[in-house]
Enzyme design. Sequence first.
Site, short mmCIF file in Angstrom:
data_model
loop_
_atom_site.label_atom_id
_atom_site.label_comp_id
_atom_site.label_asym_id
_atom_site.label_seq_id
_atom_site.Cartn_x
_atom_site.Cartn_y
_atom_site.Cartn_z
N ASP A 241 0.86 -1.17 0.00
CA ASP A 241 0.00 0.00 0.00
C ASP A 241 0.91 1.23 0.00
O ASP A 241 2.09 1.14 0.31
CB ASP A 241 -0.89 -0.03 1.25
CG ASP A 241 -1.68 1.23 1.42
OD1 ASP A 241 -2.34 1.66 0.44
OD2 ASP A 241 -1.64 1.82 2.52
N ARG A 242 0.37 2.38 -0.36
CA ARG A 242 1.20 3.59 -0.38
C ARG A 242 0.93 4.48 0.84
O ARG A 242 1.74 4.57 1.75
CB ARG A 242 0.93 4.38 -1.68
CG ARG A 242 1.98 5.45 -1.95
CD ARG A 242 1.61 6.37 -3.11
NE ARG A 242 0.70 7.43 -2.67
CZ ARG A 242 0.31 8.44 -3.43
NH1 ARG A 242 0.71 8.52 -4.70
NH2 ARG A 242 -0.52 9.36 -2.96
N ASP A 243 -0.25 5.10 0.85
CA ASP A 243 -0.53 6.13 1.87
C ASP A 243 -0.76 5.50 3.24
O ASP A 243 -1.60 4.62 3.40
CB ASP A 243 -1.75 6.96 1.45
CG ASP A 243 -1.57 7.56 0.06
OD1 ASP A 243 -0.41 7.89 -0.29
OD2 ASP A 243 -2.58 7.69 -0.67
N ASP B 157 -0.34 9.57 5.31
CA ASP B 157 -1.65 9.79 4.71
C ASP B 157 -2.24 11.09 5.28
O ASP B 157 -1.80 11.55 6.33
CB ASP B 157 -2.57 8.61 5.04
CG ASP B 157 -3.72 8.47 4.06
OD1 ASP B 157 -3.86 9.33 3.16
OD2 ASP B 157 -4.48 7.49 4.18
N GLN C 229 -6.69 5.44 -5.14
CA GLN C 229 -6.59 6.89 -5.29
C GLN C 229 -7.94 7.45 -5.73
O GLN C 229 -8.05 8.17 -6.73
CB GLN C 229 -5.46 7.24 -6.29
CG GLN C 229 -4.07 6.89 -5.77
CD GLN C 229 -3.65 7.71 -4.56
OE1 GLN C 229 -4.07 8.85 -4.41
NE2 GLN C 229 -2.84 7.14 -3.68
N LYS D 11 -9.28 -1.54 -3.75
CA LYS D 11 -9.09 -2.51 -2.66
C LYS D 11 -10.25 -2.40 -1.68
O LYS D 11 -10.67 -1.29 -1.39
CB LYS D 11 -7.77 -2.24 -1.91
CG LYS D 11 -6.53 -2.48 -2.73
CD LYS D 11 -5.25 -2.17 -1.94
CE LYS D 11 -5.02 -0.70 -1.78
NZ LYS D 11 -3.76 -0.34 -1.09
MG LIG Z 1 -3.18 3.15 3.25
#
Ligand SMILES: [Mg+2]
Length: 166
Positions: free
Chosen positions: A7-9, A15, A53, A102
């Site tokens: 995952d990114r954020d 985040d 996103q 997701k």
């Molecule tokens: Mg996340």
Amino acid sequence: MKTAFLDRDGTINRDYPDSQWSGKTVPEMIPGAVEGLRFLQKQGYALIMITNQYVIGEGYIILEEYQNFTDSLIHRLAENGIQLLDIFYCPHRRDAGCGCCKPKPGMIEQALEKYPEMDLTQAILIGDSAGDRILAQSLGIPFYEIAEEGRHPQKNWRSVCEAVRE
Ligand SMILES: [Mg+2]
Ligand SMILES: [Zn+2]
């Protein structure tokens, strides 16, 4: 090919509330993320980012802002010797009914299609949200959680590395 889906954020970079994403151009890294990614890379994992996103589809940011932020993140990781194999993102509104947001598996399916040598039985998923956990569970792959700083002192990049090493 063994793969770490990331995952990114909230997992690699901090985040923010949806309304605060606009204008963000420089990632603030989550403590331990750089070291953790470097460790996974050394362990032979291909690093693939999968990131929701919906802030694009729902108009909080424009695509160009997403791309600028992503470029900046890629640059920051590269400076630290970390190479992402690929990035998949879902730009759709949460109510769009797409197959990639997701915990739906669409981004992982896209990755499997693009990299047929990928072995899901050797994959892991690292994330900070319920969507990440549910996705990993539905695919039967190990999930490692990064928790917001201070909330679960044992769920951080250090613990991920220790668990992966075992
Ligand atoms: Mg996340
Ligand atoms: Zn989508």
